[in-house]
Enzyme design. Structure first.
Site, PDB file in Angstrom:
ATOM      1  N   HIS A  24      -4.622 -12.918  17.797  1.00  0.00           N
ATOM      2  CA  HIS A  24      -5.964 -12.650  16.693  1.00  0.00           C
ATOM      3  C   HIS A  24      -5.966 -10.355  17.283  1.00  0.00           C
ATOM      4  O   HIS A  24      -7.006 -10.251  16.662  1.00  0.00           O
ATOM      5  CB  HIS A  24      -7.268 -12.716  18.589  1.00  0.00           C
ATOM      6  CG  HIS A  24      -8.615 -13.259  17.653  1.00  0.00           C
ATOM      7  ND1 HIS A  24      -9.469 -12.197  16.937  1.00  0.00           N
ATOM      8  CD2 HIS A  24      -9.813 -13.548  18.578  1.00  0.00           C
ATOM      9  CE1 HIS A  24     -10.360 -12.316  16.173  1.00  0.00           C
ATOM     10  NE2 HIS A  24     -10.611 -13.186  17.460  1.00  0.00           N
ATOM     11  N   ASP A  53      -8.035 -10.994  12.594  1.00  0.00           N
ATOM     12  CA  ASP A  53      -9.510 -11.265  12.272  1.00  0.00           C
ATOM     13  C   ASP A  53     -10.003 -12.946  12.621  1.00  0.00           C
ATOM     14  O   ASP A  53      -9.411 -12.790  11.116  1.00  0.00           O
ATOM     15  CB  ASP A  53     -10.857 -10.045  12.260  1.00  0.00           C
ATOM     16  CG  ASP A  53     -10.466  -8.851  12.575  1.00  0.00           C
ATOM     17  OD1 ASP A  53      -9.642  -8.425  13.767  1.00  0.00           O
ATOM     18  OD2 ASP A  53     -11.064  -7.906  11.622  1.00  0.00           O
TER      19      ASP A  53
END
Length: 443
Positions: free
Chosen positions: A415, A419
């Site tokens: 992450h 995204d």
């Protein structure tokens, strides 16, 4: 006769140390040239260390699980001739630590084993005093209680109160030896039984097992543990699960496997080659997925070549052989390379190069029946695609339920780099390609 010291050789470019995972010999063994002495592991690749000379094993320089520096002595042999150990080189270190006193001349035989626990008769010292006899306390009137069970069929003697207490505690009185008259079981005997621990049989016939076995984490299992700990501690995972209708893909795969081509040796296709080609096409649209993140330097290495690691379970543990340049292979070439690497991994013959260099990984637990997983990213990659169980499920087509072959993809992403939106776009692209498999073959 002389002595010959074998040092840990260079087992790979840039490798400074290796873990000893197996000894094939022991002290006292006679070995010939090219006899395998030990196996060491580095970067999930196991390397065998052969003997360069005939001789007798005098000393082993490390224990299983030790990390040994390249160039450290690992074996000492007694050999015919002068050997390679002289008065100034006879001192041998064990895993980087000093081993024993100052070196002896080459003609002297070194110690081949730790000293025995009893005193040596050749050592001049005062004789040890004999141990005093055990002293029985004067206030101890009860004799030692045996732990032997009562003979089968013999009814234990005990008062109703003792029987009730034993029943409430789940104790089989046949396993308790009484210290009272005629072997009568008293409350003190129950206390002694409980103090010894609940390992003896109870009324139910079931016994608690409180054994603890210490297993040293070595070799591939230690490498896996270190890799997983590194991935989970450094990478914030996001996992995205999507349902895929693979009915059309399975029909195409079956048809292709039945097709015969003159002069063409083609492997039987599984789901993996199609998934690999779908990933290649999806990565062409999102090259940031095919990357390695050097978090210490703060640099993302985005690769043009798609090198897909295939997580494979072997008798030794989990390894990840790598299909290099999947972007340059069709489904049959991908399938053939997967088969070759899987066999090499299972047999333990995969090379270090074949087990490294991946830029994205596939993991599959579908054969075990899982419908969703949360796969751990293969650090320093930024994505891993997980294949789950394929099953026939009723799917609503707008007018009725129809049977369709369905499968989930459970995929994790770093992450920090990917995204959630980009992760979903990537998997949705793969979903489209797998559900309309003809698109996989369109350039």
């Amino acid at each position: 006769m002389g002595e010959y010291v074998i040092k840990l050789p260079d087992v790979g470019e840039g490798v400074a140390e290796a873990e000893l995972v197996e000894w094939q010999v022991k002290v006292g063994d006679l070995v010939r040239e090219d006899t395998v002495l030990a196996a060491v592991m580095t970067d999930k690749a196991t390397v065998e260390i052969p003997s360069p000379i005939d001789g007798e094993i005098l000393w082993l320089g490390a224990e299983i699980g030790d990390t040994v520096a390249i160039g450290s002595p690992i074996v000492r042999l007694k050999v015919a001739g002068e050997g390679n150990v002289g008065p100034e080189t006879g001192k041998v270190e064990k895993a980087g630590k000093a081993e024993g006193p100052a070196a002896k001349p080459a003609a002297a035989k070194p110690e081949t084993a730790p000293p025995a626990p009893e005193a040596s008769p050749n050592v001049a010292e005062a004789p040890a005093k004999p141990a005093p006899p055990p002293v029985t306390p004067k206030n101890s009137a009860r004799p030692a209680v045996s732990t032997a069970p009562r003979p089968e069929g013999e009814k234990p003697l005990a008062s109703p109160a003792v029987r009730l207490r034993a029943k409430e505690a789940g104790i089989d009185l046949r396993q308790v030896v009484g210290s009272g008259p005629a072997g009568r079981i008293r409350h003190e005997d129950i206390d002694a039984f409980l103090a010894r621990g609940p390992q003896l049989a109870k009324i139910s016939g079931l016994a608690r097992n409180e054994a603890v076995e210490d297993i040293k984490v070595i070799g591939l299992r230690r490498k896996i543990a270190e890799k997983m700990a590194l991935a989970k501690s450094r990478i914030p995972h996001i996992t995205y699960v999507e349902e895929i209708d693979v009915t059309a893909l399975e029909e195409l795969r079956t048809a292709l496997n039945k097709e015969k081509r003159a002069g063409a040796e083609r492997p039987k296709l599984t789901l993996l080659p199609f998934l690999m080609r779908a990933m290649v096409k999806a990565i062409a649209d999102q090259p940031n997925i095919n990357a390695l993140f050097d978090d210490e330097a703060g640099i993302i290495h985005q690769h043009g070549g798609v090198h897909i690691g295939i997580a494979a379970q072997t008798p030794s543990g989990l390894v990840v052989p790598v299909v290099k340049h999947a972007e340059a292979r069709d489904v049959w070439e991908c399938g053939a390379e997967v088969n070759r690497l899987a066999e090499a991994a299972r047999s333990g013959t995969a090379t270090r190069d074949e087990l490294s260099g991946s830029t994205i990984t596939i993991t599959s637990l579908g054969a075990m029946g899982g419908v969703a997983t949360t796969p751990v990213i293969n650090h320093p990659e930024v994505a891993i695609v997980g294949v789950n169980k394929m099953m026939v499920r009723p799917v609503w087509d707008g007018t009725q339920f129809i049977p369709r072959k369905m499968m989930n993809l459970s995929s994790s992403f770093d992450h920090r780099v990917i995204d959630g939106w980009d992760a979903a776009v990537f998997i949705q692209r793969i979903k489209t390609l797998l559900e309309t498999p003809a698109l996989i073959f369109v350039d």
